[in-house]
Design a protein around this motif. Structure first.
Motif, PDB file in Angstrom:
ATOM      1  N   GLY A 177       4.781 -10.963  -1.085  1.00  0.00           N
ATOM      2  CA  GLY A 177       4.076 -10.832  -0.717  1.00  0.00           C
ATOM      3  C   GLY A 177       2.824 -11.525  -0.870  1.00  0.00           C
ATOM      4  N   GLN A 178       3.364 -12.409  -2.127  1.00  0.00           N
ATOM      5  CA  GLN A 178       1.820 -12.659  -2.713  1.00  0.00           C
ATOM      6  C   GLN A 178       0.988 -13.502  -2.032  1.00  0.00           C
ATOM      7  OE1 GLN A 178       4.433 -14.557  -2.199  1.00  0.00           O
ATOM      8  NE2 GLN A 178       4.460 -16.743  -3.806  1.00  0.00           N
ATOM      9  N   GLY A 179       0.959 -14.379  -1.129  1.00  0.00           N
ATOM     10  CA  GLY A 179       0.223 -15.231   0.298  1.00  0.00           C
ATOM     11  C   GLY A 179      -0.177 -14.151   0.919  1.00  0.00           C
ATOM     12  N   GLU A 199      13.193  -6.177 -10.531  1.00  0.00           N
ATOM     13  CA  GLU A 199      13.893  -6.666 -11.717  1.00  0.00           C
ATOM     14  C   GLU A 199      12.982  -7.475 -13.400  1.00  0.00           C
ATOM     15  OE1 GLU A 199      18.020  -7.469 -10.980  1.00  0.00           O
ATOM     16  OE2 GLU A 199      16.854  -8.950  -8.774  1.00  0.00           O
ATOM     17  N   HIS A 200      11.430  -6.731 -13.537  1.00  0.00           N
ATOM     18  CA  HIS A 200      10.938  -6.844 -14.640  1.00  0.00           C
ATOM     19  C   HIS A 200      10.961  -8.389 -14.447  1.00  0.00           C
ATOM     20  CE1 HIS A 200      11.642  -2.604 -15.983  1.00  0.00           C
ATOM     21  NE2 HIS A 200      12.858  -3.157 -15.489  1.00  0.00           N
ATOM     22  N   LEU A 207       6.466 -13.197 -10.951  1.00  0.00           N
ATOM     23  CA  LEU A 207       4.420 -13.436 -10.795  1.00  0.00           C
ATOM     24  C   LEU A 207       4.774 -12.064 -11.752  1.00  0.00           C
ATOM     25  CD1 LEU A 207       3.768 -14.424  -7.562  1.00  0.00           C
ATOM     26  CD2 LEU A 207       4.011 -15.881  -9.541  1.00  0.00           C
ATOM     27  N   ALA A 208       4.063 -11.992 -12.768  1.00  0.00           N
ATOM     28  CA  ALA A 208       3.233 -11.201 -12.928  1.00  0.00           C
ATOM     29  C   ALA A 208       2.359  -9.813 -12.520  1.00  0.00           C
ATOM     30  CB  ALA A 208       2.413 -11.535 -14.637  1.00  0.00           C
ATOM     31  N   GLU A 209       1.426 -10.390 -11.316  1.00  0.00           N
ATOM     32  CA  GLU A 209       1.126  -9.789 -10.718  1.00  0.00           C
ATOM     33  C   GLU A 209       1.545  -9.408  -8.933  1.00  0.00           C
ATOM     34  OE1 GLU A 209      -0.075 -14.777  -9.723  1.00  0.00           O
ATOM     35  OE2 GLU A 209       1.085 -12.689 -11.073  1.00  0.00           O
ATOM     36  N   SER A 210       2.902  -9.518  -9.635  1.00  0.00           N
ATOM     37  CA  SER A 210       3.731  -8.744  -8.036  1.00  0.00           C
ATOM     38  C   SER A 210       4.245  -7.233  -9.093  1.00  0.00           C
ATOM     39  CB  SER A 210       4.524  -9.296  -7.986  1.00  0.00           C
ATOM     40  OG  SER A 210       5.411 -10.355  -7.624  1.00  0.00           O
ATOM     41  N   ASP A 211       3.764  -6.920 -10.194  1.00  0.00           N
ATOM     42  CA  ASP A 211       4.019  -5.704 -10.561  1.00  0.00           C
ATOM     43  C   ASP A 211       3.486  -4.734 -10.224  1.00  0.00           C
ATOM     44  OD1 ASP A 211       5.798  -3.955 -12.421  1.00  0.00           O
ATOM     45  OD2 ASP A 211       4.879  -5.322 -14.126  1.00  0.00           O
ATOM     46  N   PHE A 212       3.593  -3.323 -10.606  1.00  0.00           N
ATOM     47  CA  PHE A 212       2.883  -2.146 -10.151  1.00  0.00           C
ATOM     48  C   PHE A 212       1.586  -2.605 -10.889  1.00  0.00           C
ATOM     49  CE2 PHE A 212       4.579  -0.713 -14.287  1.00  0.00           C
ATOM     50  CZ  PHE A 212       3.469  -0.463 -15.423  1.00  0.00           C
ATOM     51  N   PHE A 223      -6.948  -1.496  -3.590  1.00  0.00           N
ATOM     52  CA  PHE A 223      -6.092  -1.620  -2.270  1.00  0.00           C
ATOM     53  C   PHE A 223      -5.159  -3.032  -2.398  1.00  0.00           C
ATOM     54  CE2 PHE A 223     -10.689  -0.279  -2.103  1.00  0.00           C
ATOM     55  CZ  PHE A 223     -10.323   0.835  -1.349  1.00  0.00           C
ATOM     56  N   ASN A 224      -4.378  -3.306  -3.554  1.00  0.00           N
ATOM     57  CA  ASN A 224      -3.406  -4.195  -3.324  1.00  0.00           C
ATOM     58  C   ASN A 224      -2.401  -3.099  -3.937  1.00  0.00           C
ATOM     59  OD1 ASN A 224      -2.017  -6.592  -3.223  1.00  0.00           O
ATOM     60  ND2 ASN A 224      -1.173  -6.056  -4.832  1.00  0.00           N
ATOM     61  N   ILE A 225      -0.901  -2.432  -3.849  1.00  0.00           N
ATOM     62  CA  ILE A 225      -0.670  -1.722  -4.265  1.00  0.00           C
ATOM     63  C   ILE A 225       1.004  -2.386  -4.262  1.00  0.00           C
ATOM     64  CG2 ILE A 225       0.543   0.857  -4.013  1.00  0.00           C
ATOM     65  CD1 ILE A 225      -1.714   1.694  -2.242  1.00  0.00           C
ATOM     66  N   ASN A 226       2.135  -2.083  -5.697  1.00  0.00           N
ATOM     67  CA  ASN A 226       3.416  -3.157  -5.115  1.00  0.00           C
ATOM     68  C   ASN A 226       4.090  -2.255  -5.983  1.00  0.00           C
ATOM     69  OD1 ASN A 226       2.441  -5.649  -4.385  1.00  0.00           O
ATOM     70  ND2 ASN A 226       1.513  -5.859  -6.733  1.00  0.00           N
ATOM     71  N   LEU A 227       5.311  -2.286  -5.041  1.00  0.00           N
ATOM     72  CA  LEU A 227       6.037  -1.842  -5.803  1.00  0.00           C
ATOM     73  C   LEU A 227       7.421  -2.359  -6.104  1.00  0.00           C
ATOM     74  CD1 LEU A 227       7.437   2.225  -6.118  1.00  0.00           C
ATOM     75  CD2 LEU A 227       7.325   2.067  -3.752  1.00  0.00           C
TER      76      LEU A 227
END
Length: 508
Positions: A177-179, A199-200, A207-212, A223-227
């Motif tokens: 949910g990048q928005g 999947e890398h 998006l690169a900013e979707s990574d951990f 305060f932003n946690i991407n798994l």
């Protein structure tokens, strides 16, 4: 405060794709229809409180979107079919229809109404069945079937109208949910957790900013946690592992005043987008694990889900849990897959500088103790942070894997104001096991302790534990030693990473 709200209006089914688009053809009115009909057929709709839907105002939409974008979308009801197609082409993976602006305003309005009803105490929790979904839409752009960002707008509304300083958003949709991330990435008052197929970086939205390592910016760092899920086929075990080892420890430390769920059920088995293997029953358990936070103030908002069967079942499981029904039996909970272990460990490592619950990971995870021992809580119940680590990262993983038919709690002296909330929270969390069959034995207690325990056994959310400090190092070392002793018997206690992968997988 009791009862659950169900916010729905058939009007939100009255738009559809008007041209051929293989990407967008899965977003259909039937998604909403089958979800609502499934709730009706099980009698769940009648058990919920219903409230009339209103359209969101322009001022509310502008809480998360620009004036220029709103003015552009406002013109769509008056466009011809060709003009709509041309308008759509400036955005990614979305379509417009003459009625979609009206439906999008209703989706935002429904989400805000749910938040208002929960925050004013008319209901304890609830679900908004809305369409179009929202978590991909951004300040200046529609995206991924989403026109307005329903949950982001509702979160800002809640902050403004109820003076909230801590809101947790949990996004279990299979897409990032990048928005929502963009909206709050610099805001420490909103903790956003998203797991998503990645999947890398080979899965949408790429998006690169979707990574951990997408942790937020400025004051919002941490305060932003991407798994990221870097393979398909994730199971109930992988989802539970992510909750026990990442989300729940941080959520209890954050101590939210409101929990919002971006409930995308494309993360369930059979979905053409997700290709995951988690059963619909898991969403009842995930919902239950979040219900003791924020004094039970929990708002579930529909996002994705494109397999009509698993979507309908998942919605029903979620609503049943909100209503207080026993959570269903989960079959074959065991070890998470190696890819999930790796993702979880990466998240814990990158957030070590932001959250106390991760402060002591590192060298103690290099221990290699192979003997079996029983679990004991760390010394001193007054170290609430260590106790919650024991509950979330040791006790619950083993309990879910064991799958008991009955839970027996034996409580010794439970007299202090510090101890009662801990035991009440523990009792609430354990209600997700054994379909709620729990026997509590109190040896010595006060009226306050008995009242707190009885409230939790009756389905009331656990009381807030308040701010949790840094766990004591000696207690965390003791807990890590216990994990090392037990991990060969319990798959959900495994950990991995560059330094500890050998110890967790190299078995003699």
């Amino acid at each position: 405060m009791s009862g659950s709200a169900l916010i729905y209006d058939k009007e939100m089914t009255r738009y559809k794709l008007l041209w051929t688009d293989p990407v967008c053809e899965i977003e259909t009115p039937e998604r909403l229809m089958v979800s609502y009909e499934a709730l009706k057929s099980k009698g769940l709709e009648q058990r919920c409180e219903s409230f009339p839907i209103r359209e969101a105002t322009e001022e509310e939409i502008l809480l998360a979107h620009s004036k220029e974008y709103l003015e552009a979308v406002k013109q769509t009801p008056h466009l011809s079919l060709e003009e709509l197609r041309t308008f759509t082409q400036q955005y990614s993976d979305v379509y417009f229809h003459p009625n979609i602006y009206h439906c999008a305003k209703m989706a935002v309005g429904a989400t805000i109404q749910l938040v208002d009803n929960v925050m004013t105490g008319k209901v304890r929790n609830g679900m908004a069945l809305v369409r179009p979904p929202g978590h991909h839409s951004q300040r200046n752009a529609a995206n991924g079937f989403c026109v307005f960002n329903n949950v982001a707008i509702a979160a800002v509304h809640a902050k403004n109208h109820y003076n909230l300083s801590r809101i947790l958003i949990v996004d279990w949709d299979i897409h990032h949910g990048q928005g929502v991330q963009y909206c709050f990435e610099e805001d420490p008052s909103v903790l956003y957790f998203s797991w998503h197929r990645y999947e890398h970086r080979s899965f949408w939205p790429y998006l690169a900013e979707s990574d951990f390592d997408g942790v937020g910016k400025g004051k919002g760092a941490g305060f932003n946690i991407n798994l990221p899920w870097n393979k398909v086929g994730m199971t109930n075990s992988d989802y539970l592992y992510a909750f026990f080892q990442v989300l729940l420890p941080v959520a209890y430390e954050f101590d939210p005043e409101l929990v919002l769920i971006c409930a995308g059920f494309d993360s369930a088995i059979g979905d053409p987008e997700g290709h995951m293997c988690a059963s619909p029953e898991i969403f009842g358990h995930l919902t239950h694990l979040l219900m003791s936070l924020a004094k039970g103030r929990l708002c579930v908002v529909l996002e994705g889900g494109y397999n009509m069967s698993s979507l309908a079942q998942s919605v029903c499981q979620t609503v049943q849990t909100l209503l207080g029904d026993p959570t269903p039996v989960l079959a074959s909970v065991g070890s998470p897959c190696h890819s999930a272990l790796e993702s979880v460990q990466n998240v814990r490592a990158v957030h070590q500088n932001y959250w106390n619950c991760f402060k002591h990971i590192g060298e103690q995870e290099l221990l290699c103790v192979r003997s079996l021992s029983f679990l004991h809580f760390p010394q001193g119940l007054h170290d609430r942070a260590s106790v919650m680590q024991a509950v979330l990262c040791l006790l619950l993983p083993m309990a879910y894997e064991f799958d008991p038919g009955l839970v027996v709690q034996v409580l010794g002296k439970c007299n202090s104001k510090q101890e009662v909330p801990i035991w009440a929270q523990l009792t609430s969390l354990l209600q997700g096991l054994a379909q709620g069959k729990t026997l509590a034995l109190l040896q010595v207690s006060t009226d306050m302790a008995r009242a707190g325990l009885w409230a939790s056994l009756s389905g009331s959310p656990g009381p807030s534990l308040g701010p949790l400090g840094t766990p004591l190092a000696e207690n965390m070392e003791a807990l890590e030693a216990q994990r090392q002793r037990l991990k060969s018997q319990w798959g959900l206690l495994l950990k991995t990473g560059v330094s500890s992968i050998f110890n967790d997988f190299a078995k003699p």
